[in-house]
Every structure is written in structure tokens, then in C-alpha cells.
Scaffold this motif. Structure first.
Motif, PDB file in Angstrom:
ATOM      1  N   GLY A 186      44.636  55.489 138.696  1.00  0.00           N
ATOM      2  CA  GLY A 186      45.342  56.111 139.846  1.00  0.00           C
ATOM      3  C   GLY A 186      45.829  57.399 139.580  1.00  0.00           C
ATOM      4  O   GLY A 186      45.921  58.369 140.115  1.00  0.00           O
ATOM      5  N   PHE A 187      46.451  57.598 138.245  1.00  0.00           N
ATOM      6  CA  PHE A 187      47.072  58.897 137.799  1.00  0.00           C
ATOM      7  C   PHE A 187      45.977  59.889 137.404  1.00  0.00           C
ATOM      8  O   PHE A 187      46.136  60.877 137.740  1.00  0.00           O
ATOM      9  CB  PHE A 187      48.024  58.600 136.682  1.00  0.00           C
ATOM     10  CG  PHE A 187      49.434  58.221 137.199  1.00  0.00           C
ATOM     11  CD1 PHE A 187      50.292  59.337 137.798  1.00  0.00           C
ATOM     12  CD2 PHE A 187      50.092  57.276 136.915  1.00  0.00           C
ATOM     13  CE1 PHE A 187      51.507  59.257 138.226  1.00  0.00           C
ATOM     14  CE2 PHE A 187      51.364  57.195 137.462  1.00  0.00           C
ATOM     15  CZ  PHE A 187      51.910  57.888 137.953  1.00  0.00           C
ATOM     16  N   PHE A 188      44.752  59.250 136.978  1.00  0.00           N
ATOM     17  CA  PHE A 188      43.547  59.981 136.871  1.00  0.00           C
ATOM     18  C   PHE A 188      43.428  60.796 138.058  1.00  0.00           C
ATOM     19  O   PHE A 188      43.119  61.983 138.316  1.00  0.00           O
ATOM     20  CB  PHE A 188      42.583  59.316 136.128  1.00  0.00           C
ATOM     21  CG  PHE A 188      41.264  60.164 136.211  1.00  0.00           C
ATOM     22  CD1 PHE A 188      41.129  61.048 135.315  1.00  0.00           C
ATOM     23  CD2 PHE A 188      40.373  59.930 137.137  1.00  0.00           C
ATOM     24  CE1 PHE A 188      39.863  61.798 135.227  1.00  0.00           C
ATOM     25  CE2 PHE A 188      39.099  60.739 137.349  1.00  0.00           C
ATOM     26  CZ  PHE A 188      38.873  61.625 136.100  1.00  0.00           C
ATOM     27  N   PHE A 189      43.176  60.029 139.039  1.00  0.00           N
ATOM     28  CA  PHE A 189      42.750  60.704 140.585  1.00  0.00           C
ATOM     29  C   PHE A 189      43.893  61.965 140.794  1.00  0.00           C
ATOM     30  O   PHE A 189      43.308  62.818 141.531  1.00  0.00           O
ATOM     31  CB  PHE A 189      42.752  59.694 141.638  1.00  0.00           C
ATOM     32  CG  PHE A 189      41.216  58.870 141.611  1.00  0.00           C
ATOM     33  CD1 PHE A 189      40.243  59.494 141.394  1.00  0.00           C
ATOM     34  CD2 PHE A 189      41.521  57.442 141.771  1.00  0.00           C
ATOM     35  CE1 PHE A 189      39.047  58.825 141.184  1.00  0.00           C
ATOM     36  CE2 PHE A 189      40.291  56.816 141.637  1.00  0.00           C
ATOM     37  CZ  PHE A 189      39.033  57.172 141.411  1.00  0.00           C
ATOM     38  N   PHE A 190      45.082  61.507 140.769  1.00  0.00           N
ATOM     39  CA  PHE A 190      45.739  62.423 141.176  1.00  0.00           C
ATOM     40  C   PHE A 190      45.858  63.664 140.327  1.00  0.00           C
ATOM     41  O   PHE A 190      45.892  64.908 140.740  1.00  0.00           O
ATOM     42  CB  PHE A 190      47.358  61.942 141.245  1.00  0.00           C
ATOM     43  CG  PHE A 190      48.274  62.786 141.922  1.00  0.00           C
ATOM     44  CD1 PHE A 190      48.199  63.091 143.369  1.00  0.00           C
ATOM     45  CD2 PHE A 190      49.547  63.491 141.257  1.00  0.00           C
ATOM     46  CE1 PHE A 190      49.103  63.889 144.014  1.00  0.00           C
ATOM     47  CE2 PHE A 190      50.175  64.105 141.708  1.00  0.00           C
ATOM     48  CZ  PHE A 190      50.002  64.719 143.013  1.00  0.00           C
ATOM     49  N   ILE A 191      45.944  63.605 138.996  1.00  0.00           N
ATOM     50  CA  ILE A 191      45.850  64.795 138.094  1.00  0.00           C
ATOM     51  C   ILE A 191      44.518  65.510 138.162  1.00  0.00           C
ATOM     52  O   ILE A 191      44.466  66.734 138.008  1.00  0.00           O
ATOM     53  CB  ILE A 191      46.247  64.127 136.583  1.00  0.00           C
ATOM     54  CG1 ILE A 191      47.623  63.777 136.636  1.00  0.00           C
ATOM     55  CG2 ILE A 191      45.790  65.321 135.545  1.00  0.00           C
ATOM     56  CD1 ILE A 191      48.043  63.086 135.252  1.00  0.00           C
TER      57      ILE A 191
END
Length: 151
Positions: free
Chosen positions: A35-40
Motif C-alpha cells: 500500500g505504501f509502495f503504491f502511494f510513494i
């Protein structure tokens, strides 16, 4: 004799396995990091000159992710034994309802983060009818918050 179970059907035995618990921990970590990979990834692409758009990810886009992460932190900080029944040995009366209230607030933070990410996507990216590379910024925000909430 009446049973004190919540559901009529018994819990499968494989859910009590140590291997299932370990797989669940790894899956939760993978969902959180994905999830954080997609947003970053969307944040890095929004500030890139290859973006081709004047729209960038700002602090408003980060607020739902912060709420979801705080909600997850609150939920994971609750001791499960405090939810079961009231105990008079730990900080006075009403420990169970206090723990349930804090758990509810954690779930409310996570749900608010997901709803906020959908709101930001619709208001900032869908309503102005931006094309796909720019629309990805809003979709990545929703995907990131959904992964954190599913975690």
C-alpha cells in the motif's frame, strides 16, 4: 445448554495453526508495504518532470494515509484480553468498554482514511477529468488506504 459462541458454525481447526498465524503476519506486512509502495510511487511520479501535468501530490493527499496508519497503530496496540470482560485489577472499573472505545476509534480512523482517500480522488482527480497518468495519483491513494485497511 446454551453456548456462549457468537456464530453458530465452529471455527475451522486450521485457523488455530501456527503456520496460518505466520502466513497471516507475512500477508499483513506485505499488504502494508504494498500500500505504501503504491502511494510513494505515485508521489515520486507526480514530482517527476515526465509527469506531463501541473497537478502534484500535496499534503492533502497524505492526510488519509496518515489517518489509516494511525488507526492501524491504535488497533494493534490494544491487548485482546482487555476486550473480553471487565477486570477490576487493571486501572479501575470498566476496562473492557474503554478498550472497545479505543478499538472503535482506531477502526473509525482507518475508515475515515479510506473515505478521505476516495473523497480526495473524486474531488481532485475525477471531477476535473484528468487523464490516466494524473488520475493514477488518486487511484494510488485509494489502493494504499485499502491495503492498509485490509491489513
Amino acid at each position: 445448554m446454551a453456548s456462549h459462541r457468537l456464530f453458530r458454525f465452529p471455527k475451522p481447526q486450521w485457523l488455530n495453526s501456527a503456520n496460518t498465524r505466520t502466513a497471516g503476519v507475512y500477508l499483513a506486512g506485505a499488504l502494508f508495504s504494498l500500500g505504501f509502495f503504491f502511494f510513494i510511487d505515485a508521489s515520486a511520479f507526480s514530482s517527476s518532470p515526465r509527469n506531463g501535468s501541473s497537478v502534484h501530490i500535496t499534503f492533502v493527499d497524505w492526510i488519509p494515509g496518515i489517518c489509516s496508519a494511525l488507526g492501524m497503530l491504535v488497533i494493534n496496540s490494544i491487548d485482546k484480553s482487555r476486550l473480553a470482560a471487565d477486570s477490576f485489577s487493571y486501572s479501575g472499573n470498566g476496562v473492557a468498554w474503554k478498550a472497545r472505545l479505543v478499538l472503535f476509534l482506531g477502526f473509525a480512523l482507518m475508515a475515515g482514511g479510506l473515505a478521505g482517500s476516495v473523497t480526495v480522488m473524486v474531488l481532485k482527480y475525477v471531477v476535473p477529468e484528468y487523464p490516466w497518468p494524473t488520475l493514477w495519483f488518486g487511484v494510488a491513494n485509494v489502493v494504499a488506504n485499502a491495503c492498509i485497511m485490509l491489513r
